[in-house]
Design a protein around this motif. Structure first.
Motif, PDB file in Angstrom:
ATOM      1  N   GLU A  13      70.228 -49.870  19.122  1.00 57.77           N
ATOM      2  CA  GLU A  13      69.358 -49.800  20.305  1.00 57.77           C
ATOM      3  C   GLU A  13      68.355 -50.959  20.345  1.00 57.77           C
ATOM      4  OE1 GLU A  13      71.208 -46.071  19.304  1.00 57.77           O
ATOM      5  OE2 GLU A  13      69.801 -47.220  18.089  1.00 57.77           O
ATOM      6  N   SER A  14      67.741 -51.283  19.211  1.00 60.18           N
ATOM      7  CA  SER A  14      66.755 -52.366  19.208  1.00 60.18           C
ATOM      8  C   SER A  14      67.433 -53.726  19.389  1.00 60.18           C
ATOM      9  CB  SER A  14      65.911 -52.349  17.926  1.00 60.18           C
ATOM     10  OG  SER A  14      66.679 -52.648  16.774  1.00 60.18           O
ATOM     11  N   TRP A  15      68.675 -53.841  18.889  1.00 58.90           N
ATOM     12  CA  TRP A  15      69.433 -55.088  19.045  1.00 58.90           C
ATOM     13  C   TRP A  15      69.771 -55.319  20.518  1.00 58.90           C
ATOM     14  CZ3 TRP A  15      69.886 -59.072  16.015  1.00 58.90           C
ATOM     15  CH2 TRP A  15      70.889 -60.010  16.214  1.00 58.90           C
ATOM     16  N   VAL A  16      70.229 -54.278  21.193  1.00 62.09           N
ATOM     17  CA  VAL A  16      70.544 -54.376  22.621  1.00 62.09           C
ATOM     18  C   VAL A  16      69.286 -54.729  23.404  1.00 62.09           C
ATOM     19  CG1 VAL A  16      71.253 -53.046  24.662  1.00 62.09           C
ATOM     20  CG2 VAL A  16      72.553 -52.847  22.522  1.00 62.09           C
ATOM     21  N   ALA A  17      68.177 -54.052  23.107  1.00 64.20           N
ATOM     22  CA  ALA A  17      66.922 -54.299  23.836  1.00 64.20           C
ATOM     23  C   ALA A  17      66.421 -55.729  23.623  1.00 64.20           C
ATOM     24  CB  ALA A  17      65.855 -53.298  23.387  1.00 64.20           C
ATOM     25  N   MET A  18      66.611 -56.274  22.413  1.00 61.74           N
ATOM     26  CA  MET A  18      66.156 -57.636  22.148  1.00 61.74           C
ATOM     27  C   MET A  18      66.921 -58.641  23.022  1.00 61.74           C
ATOM     28  SD  MET A  18      66.120 -59.885  18.619  1.00 61.74           S
ATOM     29  CE  MET A  18      67.891 -60.204  18.605  1.00 61.74           C
ATOM     30  N   TRP A  19      68.242 -58.514  23.041  1.00 56.65           N
ATOM     31  CA  TRP A  19      69.053 -59.478  23.789  1.00 56.65           C
ATOM     32  C   TRP A  19      68.955 -59.269  25.295  1.00 56.65           C
ATOM     33  CZ3 TRP A  19      71.305 -63.764  21.924  1.00 56.65           C
ATOM     34  CH2 TRP A  19      71.479 -63.872  20.554  1.00 56.65           C
ATOM     35  N   ASP A  20      68.985 -58.018  25.734  1.00 55.88           N
ATOM     36  CA  ASP A  20      68.963 -57.709  27.164  1.00 55.88           C
ATOM     37  C   ASP A  20      67.553 -57.312  27.571  1.00 55.88           C
ATOM     38  OD1 ASP A  20      69.805 -57.239  29.772  1.00 55.88           O
ATOM     39  OD2 ASP A  20      70.565 -55.226  29.329  1.00 55.88           O
ATOM     40  N   GLY A  21      66.709 -58.309  27.779  1.00 55.76           N
ATOM     41  CA  GLY A  21      65.338 -58.052  28.196  1.00 55.76           C
ATOM     42  C   GLY A  21      64.332 -58.981  27.550  1.00 55.76           C
ATOM     43  N   GLU A  22      64.593 -59.397  26.297  1.00 57.51           N
ATOM     44  CA  GLU A  22      63.694 -60.354  25.636  1.00 57.51           C
ATOM     45  C   GLU A  22      64.313 -61.751  25.572  1.00 57.51           C
ATOM     46  OE1 GLU A  22      61.112 -59.129  22.283  1.00 57.51           O
ATOM     47  OE2 GLU A  22      62.437 -57.380  22.200  1.00 57.51           O
ATOM     48  N   VAL A  23      65.557 -61.813  25.091  1.00 55.86           N
ATOM     49  CA  VAL A  23      66.229 -63.114  24.988  1.00 55.86           C
ATOM     50  C   VAL A  23      66.721 -63.555  26.369  1.00 55.86           C
ATOM     51  CG1 VAL A  23      68.155 -64.377  23.966  1.00 55.86           C
ATOM     52  CG2 VAL A  23      66.886 -62.708  22.593  1.00 55.86           C
ATOM     53  N   PHE A  24      67.439 -62.678  27.014  1.00 56.46           N
ATOM     54  CA  PHE A  24      67.929 -62.924  28.375  1.00 56.46           C
ATOM     55  C   PHE A  24      67.201 -61.987  29.325  1.00 56.46           C
ATOM     56  CE2 PHE A  24      71.613 -64.276  25.832  1.00 56.46           C
ATOM     57  CZ  PHE A  24      71.894 -65.511  26.419  1.00 56.46           C
ATOM     58  N   GLU A  25      67.088 -62.400  30.569  1.00 57.49           N
ATOM     59  CA  GLU A  25      66.524 -61.532  31.597  1.00 57.49           C
ATOM     60  C   GLU A  25      67.388 -60.279  31.699  1.00 57.49           C
ATOM     61  OE1 GLU A  25      65.870 -61.953  36.357  1.00 57.49           O
ATOM     62  OE2 GLU A  25      65.390 -63.717  35.116  1.00 57.49           O
ATOM     63  N   LYS A  26      66.748 -59.129  31.848  1.00 58.84           N
ATOM     64  CA  LYS A  26      67.456 -57.845  31.879  1.00 58.84           C
ATOM     65  C   LYS A  26      68.572 -57.872  32.926  1.00 58.84           C
ATOM     66  CE  LYS A  26      66.779 -53.184  30.807  1.00 58.84           C
ATOM     67  NZ  LYS A  26      67.702 -53.100  29.696  1.00 58.84           N
ATOM     68  N   GLY A  27      69.761 -57.445  32.501  1.00 60.89           N
ATOM     69  CA  GLY A  27      70.905 -57.376  33.398  1.00 60.89           C
ATOM     70  C   GLY A  27      71.756 -58.628  33.466  1.00 60.89           C
ATOM     71  N   MET A  28      71.377 -59.679  32.748  1.00 61.28           N
ATOM     72  CA  MET A  28      72.129 -60.936  32.781  1.00 61.28           C
ATOM     73  C   MET A  28      73.252 -60.981  31.735  1.00 61.28           C
ATOM     74  SD  MET A  28      70.731 -62.492  35.292  1.00 61.28           S
ATOM     75  CE  MET A  28      71.419 -64.116  35.151  1.00 61.28           C
ATOM     76  N   VAL A  29      73.202 -60.041  30.767  1.00 60.31           N
ATOM     77  CA  VAL A  29      74.204 -60.003  29.706  1.00 60.31           C
ATOM     78  C   VAL A  29      74.657 -58.566  29.461  1.00 60.31           C
ATOM     79  CG1 VAL A  29      73.456 -62.100  28.494  1.00 60.31           C
ATOM     80  CG2 VAL A  29      72.406 -59.889  27.921  1.00 60.31           C
ATOM     81  N   LYS A  30      75.838 -58.448  28.892  1.00 62.63           N
ATOM     82  CA  LYS A  30      76.331 -57.159  28.397  1.00 62.63           C
ATOM     83  C   LYS A  30      76.236 -57.233  26.877  1.00 62.63           C
ATOM     84  CE  LYS A  30      80.433 -54.288  27.972  1.00 62.63           C
ATOM     85  NZ  LYS A  30      81.886 -54.220  28.204  1.00 62.63           N
ATOM     86  N   VAL A  31      75.514 -56.302  26.275  1.00 62.27           N
ATOM     87  CA  VAL A  31      75.336 -56.292  24.828  1.00 62.27           C
ATOM     88  C   VAL A  31      75.999 -55.046  24.259  1.00 62.27           C
ATOM     89  CG1 VAL A  31      73.698 -56.396  22.913  1.00 62.27           C
ATOM     90  CG2 VAL A  31      73.104 -57.449  25.113  1.00 62.27           C
ATOM     91  N   GLU A  32      76.844 -55.253  23.274  1.00 63.43           N
ATOM     92  CA  GLU A  32      77.462 -54.146  22.558  1.00 63.43           C
ATOM     93  C   GLU A  32      77.041 -54.236  21.103  1.00 63.43           C
ATOM     94  OE1 GLU A  32      81.549 -53.056  24.611  1.00 63.43           O
ATOM     95  OE2 GLU A  32      81.540 -55.146  23.935  1.00 63.43           O
ATOM     96  N   ALA A  33      76.671 -53.107  20.512  1.00 66.90           N
ATOM     97  CA  ALA A  33      76.244 -53.074  19.114  1.00 66.90           C
ATOM     98  C   ALA A  33      76.674 -51.746  18.512  1.00 66.90           C
ATOM     99  CB  ALA A  33      74.734 -53.251  19.009  1.00 66.90           C
ATOM    100  N   GLU A  34      77.279 -51.817  17.344  1.00 69.35           N
ATOM    101  CA  GLU A  34      77.759 -50.615  16.663  1.00 69.35           C
ATOM    102  C   GLU A  34      77.362 -50.668  15.193  1.00 69.35           C
ATOM    103  OE1 GLU A  34      81.947 -48.452  15.385  1.00 69.35           O
ATOM    104  OE2 GLU A  34      81.996 -50.107  16.813  1.00 69.35           O
TER     105      GLU A  34
END
Length: 110
Positions: free
Chosen positions: A66-87
């Motif tokens: 969850e924290s990995w997804v939030a970092m990439w989608d919202g901090e690194v990239f503008e929210k909604g600009m990327v699809k992040v998958e983490a398992e």
């Protein structure tokens, strides 16, 4: 473009991981489908993971999915600009007697 980054992020503290993610994002093509992917030490809950590896005590900052997804989608990239998958998975070590916590992930430009 594609960038592969495995066994790398966990070598850095939390703020340094964000800095590193932003640096890699700057190298990624803006073309939809461009991807950054990898695997590194992870955790079910974000925080410091302590352990002994090769007889050396270490403290590693580990993201949760969850924290990995939030970092990439919202901090690194503008929210909604990327699809992040983490398992998160615990995998057997080479010796087979221990389990090691890994986060497998990908960040794809939309």
């Amino acid at each position: 473009s594609a960038i592969h980054s495995t066994a790398f992020f966990h070598l850095f503290k939390e703020d340094e991981q964000l800095h590193l993610a932003r640096a890699l994002a700057g190298l990624l093509s803006a073309e939809p489908g461009s991807i950054i992917l990898g695997a590194h030490t992870g955790a079910q809950e974000k925080g410091t993971v302590s352990g002994v590896y090769n007889n050396i005590e270490v403290d590693i900052f580990a993201h949760s999915p969850e924290s990995w997804v939030a970092m990439w989608d919202g901090e690194v990239f503008e929210k909604g600009m990327v699809k992040v998958e983490a398992e998160f998975r615990e995998v057997s070590t080479v010796a087979g007697s221990d389990r090691y916590p890994l986060l497998y992930w990908s960040v794809t430009k939309l």
